[in-house]
Motif scaffolding. Structure first.
Motif, PDB file in Angstrom:
ATOM      1  N   ILE A 103      19.354  -1.687  11.220  1.00 24.26           N
ATOM      2  CA  ILE A 103      19.685  -1.835   9.804  1.00 24.26           C
ATOM      3  C   ILE A 103      18.541  -1.254   8.986  1.00 24.26           C
ATOM      4  O   ILE A 103      17.363  -1.551   9.246  1.00 24.26           O
ATOM      5  N   ILE A 104      18.894  -0.421   8.008  1.00 24.46           N
ATOM      6  CA  ILE A 104      17.901   0.233   7.161  1.00 24.46           C
ATOM      7  C   ILE A 104      18.298   0.045   5.696  1.00 24.46           C
ATOM      8  O   ILE A 104      19.455   0.278   5.336  1.00 24.46           O
ATOM      9  N   ILE A 105      17.362  -0.391   4.872  1.00 26.68           N
ATOM     10  CA  ILE A 105      17.572  -0.413   3.428  1.00 26.68           C
ATOM     11  C   ILE A 105      16.709   0.684   2.821  1.00 26.68           C
ATOM     12  O   ILE A 105      15.502   0.738   3.067  1.00 26.68           O
ATOM     13  N   VAL A 106      17.344   1.581   2.070  1.00 23.56           N
ATOM     14  CA  VAL A 106      16.602   2.679   1.440  1.00 23.56           C
ATOM     15  C   VAL A 106      16.488   2.405  -0.056  1.00 23.56           C
ATOM     16  O   VAL A 106      17.385   1.836  -0.675  1.00 23.56           O
ATOM     17  N   ARG A 107      15.361   2.815  -0.612  1.00 23.91           N
ATOM     18  CA  ARG A 107      15.059   2.525  -2.020  1.00 23.91           C
ATOM     19  C   ARG A 107      14.470   3.747  -2.703  1.00 23.91           C
ATOM     20  O   ARG A 107      13.866   4.616  -2.037  1.00 23.91           O
ATOM     21  N   ASN A 108      14.624   3.818  -3.992  1.00 27.40           N
ATOM     22  CA  ASN A 108      13.982   4.857  -4.790  1.00 27.40           C
ATOM     23  C   ASN A 108      12.513   4.967  -4.362  1.00 27.40           C
ATOM     24  O   ASN A 108      11.756   3.996  -4.445  1.00 27.40           O
ATOM     25  N   PRO A 109      12.068   6.148  -3.884  1.00 27.33           N
ATOM     26  CA  PRO A 109      10.708   6.258  -3.346  1.00 27.33           C
ATOM     27  C   PRO A 109       9.614   6.018  -4.381  1.00 27.33           C
ATOM     28  O   PRO A 109       8.513   5.581  -4.017  1.00 27.33           O
ATOM     29  N   LEU A 110       9.887   6.298  -5.658  1.00 29.97           N
ATOM     30  CA  LEU A 110       8.885   6.034  -6.687  1.00 29.97           C
ATOM     31  C   LEU A 110       8.619   4.534  -6.784  1.00 29.97           C
ATOM     32  O   LEU A 110       7.457   4.087  -6.822  1.00 29.97           O
ATOM     33  N   ASP A 111       9.689   3.757  -6.808  1.00 33.70           N
ATOM     34  CA  ASP A 111       9.542   2.305  -6.888  1.00 33.70           C
ATOM     35  C   ASP A 111       8.959   1.744  -5.600  1.00 33.70           C
ATOM     36  O   ASP A 111       8.148   0.813  -5.624  1.00 33.70           O
ATOM     37  N   LEU A 112       9.405   2.303  -4.468  1.00 33.98           N
ATOM     38  CA  LEU A 112       8.912   1.817  -3.175  1.00 33.98           C
ATOM     39  C   LEU A 112       7.403   2.025  -3.057  1.00 33.98           C
ATOM     40  O   LEU A 112       6.662   1.107  -2.673  1.00 33.98           O
ATOM     41  N   ALA A 113       6.944   3.231  -3.361  1.00 37.11           N
ATOM     42  CA  ALA A 113       5.512   3.528  -3.241  1.00 37.11           C
ATOM     43  C   ALA A 113       4.683   2.633  -4.154  1.00 37.11           C
ATOM     44  O   ALA A 113       3.635   2.100  -3.747  1.00 37.11           O
ATOM     45  N   TYR A 114       5.139   2.460  -5.382  1.00 40.83           N
ATOM     46  CA  TYR A 114       4.436   1.613  -6.355  1.00 40.83           C
ATOM     47  C   TYR A 114       4.385   0.168  -5.863  1.00 40.83           C
ATOM     48  O   TYR A 114       3.339  -0.492  -5.912  1.00 40.83           O
ATOM     49  N   SER A 115       5.507  -0.330  -5.362  1.00 38.30           N
ATOM     50  CA  SER A 115       5.577  -1.701  -4.876  1.00 38.30           C
ATOM     51  C   SER A 115       4.755  -1.886  -3.600  1.00 38.30           C
ATOM     52  O   SER A 115       4.139  -2.934  -3.394  1.00 38.30           O
ATOM     53  N   PHE A 116       4.726  -0.850  -2.748  1.00 36.00           N
ATOM     54  CA  PHE A 116       3.946  -0.951  -1.509  1.00 36.00           C
ATOM     55  C   PHE A 116       2.452  -1.006  -1.812  1.00 36.00           C
ATOM     56  O   PHE A 116       1.700  -1.716  -1.137  1.00 36.00           O
ATOM     57  N   HIS A 117       2.022  -0.279  -2.820  1.00 39.53           N
ATOM     58  CA  HIS A 117       0.626  -0.364  -3.261  1.00 39.53           C
ATOM     59  C   HIS A 117       0.305  -1.790  -3.690  1.00 39.53           C
ATOM     60  O   HIS A 117      -0.744  -2.348  -3.340  1.00 39.53           O
ATOM     61  N   GLU A 118       1.207  -2.379  -4.433  1.00 42.70           N
ATOM     62  CA  GLU A 118       1.041  -3.761  -4.878  1.00 42.70           C
ATOM     63  C   GLU A 118       0.957  -4.713  -3.682  1.00 42.70           C
ATOM     64  O   GLU A 118       0.166  -5.664  -3.665  1.00 42.70           O
ATOM     65  N   HIS A 119       1.782  -4.432  -2.674  1.00 43.05           N
ATOM     66  CA  HIS A 119       1.782  -5.241  -1.454  1.00 43.05           C
ATOM     67  C   HIS A 119       0.442  -5.149  -0.725  1.00 43.05           C
ATOM     68  O   HIS A 119      -0.108  -6.159  -0.277  1.00 43.05           O
ATOM     69  N   LEU A 120      -0.099  -3.942  -0.602  1.00 44.94           N
ATOM     70  CA  LEU A 120      -1.400  -3.785   0.044  1.00 44.94           C
ATOM     71  C   LEU A 120      -2.503  -4.457  -0.755  1.00 44.94           C
ATOM     72  O   LEU A 120      -3.450  -5.023  -0.179  1.00 44.94           O
ATOM     73  N   ARG A 121      -2.386  -4.424  -2.072  1.00 44.52           N
ATOM     74  CA  ARG A 121      -3.348  -5.140  -2.909  1.00 44.52           C
ATOM     75  C   ARG A 121      -3.287  -6.640  -2.612  1.00 44.52           C
ATOM     76  O   ARG A 121      -4.321  -7.294  -2.471  1.00 44.52           O
ATOM     77  N   PHE A 122      -2.072  -7.155  -2.509  1.00 47.59           N
ATOM     78  CA  PHE A 122      -1.895  -8.580  -2.237  1.00 47.59           C
ATOM     79  C   PHE A 122      -2.471  -8.957  -0.873  1.00 47.59           C
ATOM     80  O   PHE A 122      -3.011 -10.045  -0.687  1.00 47.59           O
ATOM     81  N   ASP A 123      -2.361  -8.044   0.090  1.00 51.26           N
ATOM     82  CA  ASP A 123      -2.863  -8.294   1.444  1.00 51.26           C
ATOM     83  C   ASP A 123      -4.322  -7.893   1.625  1.00 51.26           C
ATOM     84  O   ASP A 123      -4.816  -7.848   2.748  1.00 51.26           O
ATOM     85  N   PHE A 124      -5.014  -7.555   0.532  1.00 56.08           N
ATOM     86  CA  PHE A 124      -6.437  -7.197   0.562  1.00 56.08           C
ATOM     87  C   PHE A 124      -6.702  -5.910   1.354  1.00 56.08           C
ATOM     88  O   PHE A 124      -7.801  -5.705   1.864  1.00 56.08           O
ATOM     89  N   GLU A 125      -5.715  -5.050   1.468  1.00 57.69           N
ATOM     90  CA  GLU A 125      -5.893  -3.801   2.209  1.00 57.69           C
ATOM     91  C   GLU A 125      -6.046  -2.596   1.285  1.00 57.69           C
ATOM     92  O   GLU A 125      -6.219  -1.473   1.755  1.00 57.69           O
ATOM     93  N   GLU A 126      -5.967  -2.821   0.005  1.00 52.14           N
ATOM     94  CA  GLU A 126      -6.142  -1.761  -0.988  1.00 52.14           C
ATOM     95  C   GLU A 126      -7.118  -2.253  -2.051  1.00 52.14           C
ATOM     96  O   GLU A 126      -6.916  -3.310  -2.649  1.00 52.14           O
ATOM     97  N   ASP A 127      -8.189  -1.495  -2.276  1.00 50.39           N
ATOM     98  CA  ASP A 127      -9.193  -1.913  -3.255  1.00 50.39           C
ATOM     99  C   ASP A 127      -9.080  -1.166  -4.577  1.00 50.39           C
ATOM    100  O   ASP A 127      -9.836  -1.434  -5.511  1.00 50.39           O
ATOM    101  N   GLN A 128      -8.143  -0.237  -4.660  1.00 52.65           N
ATOM    102  CA  GLN A 128      -7.930   0.511  -5.902  1.00 52.65           C
ATOM    103  C   GLN A 128      -6.767  -0.127  -6.659  1.00 52.65           C
ATOM    104  O   GLN A 128      -5.612  -0.045  -6.248  1.00 52.65           O
TER     105      GLN A 128
END
Length: 305
Positions: A103-128
Motif C-alpha cells: 500500500i502506497i500513499i502519494v502526496r504533493n511533493p512540495l508539502d511532503l518535503a516541507y512536512s518531512f523537514h518538520e518531522h526531522l526537526r521534531f526527531d532532533f535530526e535536523e538543526d536547520q
C-alpha cells in the motif's frame, strides 16, 4: 488464510502522507493484525535504525512483533514508510514474500518535503529550522558538509529525493505485479477517509467493519519542552517502551490527554514562499509527470505553473 503469523501486506510509503492514520484504522479492524510499533524498518537494511530500536536487523526479533496474530486475523501487516525510499527494502520484501500486497500513499511533493523537514526537526535530526535554508543545503550535505549532529541517515536530508515519488513508485512496479499494489492519493484520503479506507479493505480481502470515526494523527507537532524529549530518548529501551505504552493507555481514557506524559503541541506552519514553491515545482515537474503516467491520473495541479 487465518493462520498467517508473518506480514503479508506492507504500507511502504510515503512518509508524512497519512500512513499513521491508515495504520491505526487498519490495526483496529478485527480481521487485521498490525505490528506495534508501526514501523519496524526491518527490510530497509541500507538505512540506519534509531538507537534502542526494537528489532534492528534481527529476523527473530522482527517475527516476535507478529507472534500475537491468530486465526481471526486474515491479514498481517506493518507500515515502515521509508521502505519505498530505501534502495533495498522493496526487493528484500519481494524475496521474503513475493505474494505480499503493498500500500502506497502519494502526496504533493512540495508539502511532503516541507512536512518531512518538520518531522526531522521534531526527531532532533535536523538543526536547520528554516526549510528554505535546509532545501538550499542539499548539495553541500550530499558531500557530507553541514550535517546535523544527530542525523542517523544523511540521505533523509535530501528532501528532493525523499519526495520524488515517481521514481520510487516506478521502482515498486518494476519489482511487484501491479495487482499487488494499491496506490492512494493523499488528497482523496483527506477528502473521504471512509471511501479510501473501504478500497483498502477490499484490496486486502477483509470485510467492512463499519468504521465511522477517522481521526487525524501526527498533525504538525512540536515539543513543549525539548529538554524533556532529549532526556527520554536517552533512557533504556525498556523504560522508553514502558512510558510509551503507559502514555498510550492513559490518553485513551476520558480526559486522558490531561494525564498522559504528553510533551507534544500542535504548531501552525507558515506557507512556503512563492519563490520557493516555483523552484520546487520545477525540480519535481518531471517526476510528477512520471507518477501521473504510472497511476494514470494527472497530478500536475500539485505544482506551480
Amino acid at each position: 488464510m487465518g493462520d498467517v503469523t508473518v506480514p503479508n501486506f506492507f504500507i511502504v510509503g510515503a512518509p508524512k502522507s497519512g500512513t499513521t492514520a491508515l495504520s491505526v484504522f487498519l490495526s483496529e479492524h478485527p480481521q487485521i493484525f498490525f505490528s506495534d510499533p508501526k514501523e519496524p524498518e526491518y527490510f530497509a537494511k541500507d538505512l540506519k535504525k534509531p538507537q534502542n530500536w526494537l528489532c534492528g536487523n534481527d529476523f527473530d526479533e522482527y517475527q516476535k512483533l507478529f507472534e500475537s496474530a491468530n486465526e481471526k486475523h486474515l491479514v498481517v501487516g506493518e507500515g515502515s514508510v521509508m521502505y519505498m525510499f530505501s534502495k533495498t527494502a522493496i526487493r528484500e520484501i519481494y524475496n521474503f514474500n513475493p505474494e505480499a500486497k503493498l500500500i502506497i500513499i502519494v502526496r504533493n511533493p512540495l508539502d511532503l518535503a516541507y512536512s518531512f523537514h518538520e518531522h526531522l526537526r521534531f526527531d532532533f535530526e535536523e538543526d536547520q529550522g528554516d526549510f528554505a535554508k535546509a532545501w538550499a543545503l542539499q548539495e553541500k550535505r550530499k558531500k557530507g558538509l553541514n550535517l546535523p549532529k544527530n542525523i542517523r541517515n544523511p540521505s533523509y536530508l535530501q528532501y528532493g529525493e525523499v519526495a520524488m515519488l515517481g521514481n520510487q513508485v516506478e521502482k515498486v512496479f518494476n519489482i511487484f505485479p501491479s495487482n499487488q499494489i494499491k496506490i492512494i492519493v493523499y488528497d482523496d484520503f483527506i477528502k473521504s477517509n471512509r471511501k479510501e479506507y473501504l478500497k483498502v479493505l477490499k484490496f486486502l480481502g477483509v470485510q467492512d467493519d463499519n468504521r465511522k470515526e477517522f481521526n487525524r494523527y501526527n498533525e504538525r507537532l512540536n515539543h513543549k519542552w525539548r529538554g524533556l524529549s532529549v532526556f527520554r530518548r536517552k533512557l533504556p529501551k525498556g523504560m522508553q517502551n514502558f512510558i510509551r505504552v503507559l502514555n498510550e493507555n492513559l490518553t485513551k481514557l476520558p480526559y486522558g490527554e490531561r494525564f498522559g506524559f504528553t510533551n507534544r503541541t500542535k504548531i501552525n506552519r507558515k506557507p512556503l514562499p512563492q519563490s520557493l514553491k516555483r523552484e520546487m515545482s520545477d525540480f519535481f515537474r518531471d517526476d510528477v509527470k512520471k507518477l501521473s503516467k504510472i497511476i494514470k491520473r494527472d497530478l500536475n495541479y500539485w505544482l506551480c505553473d
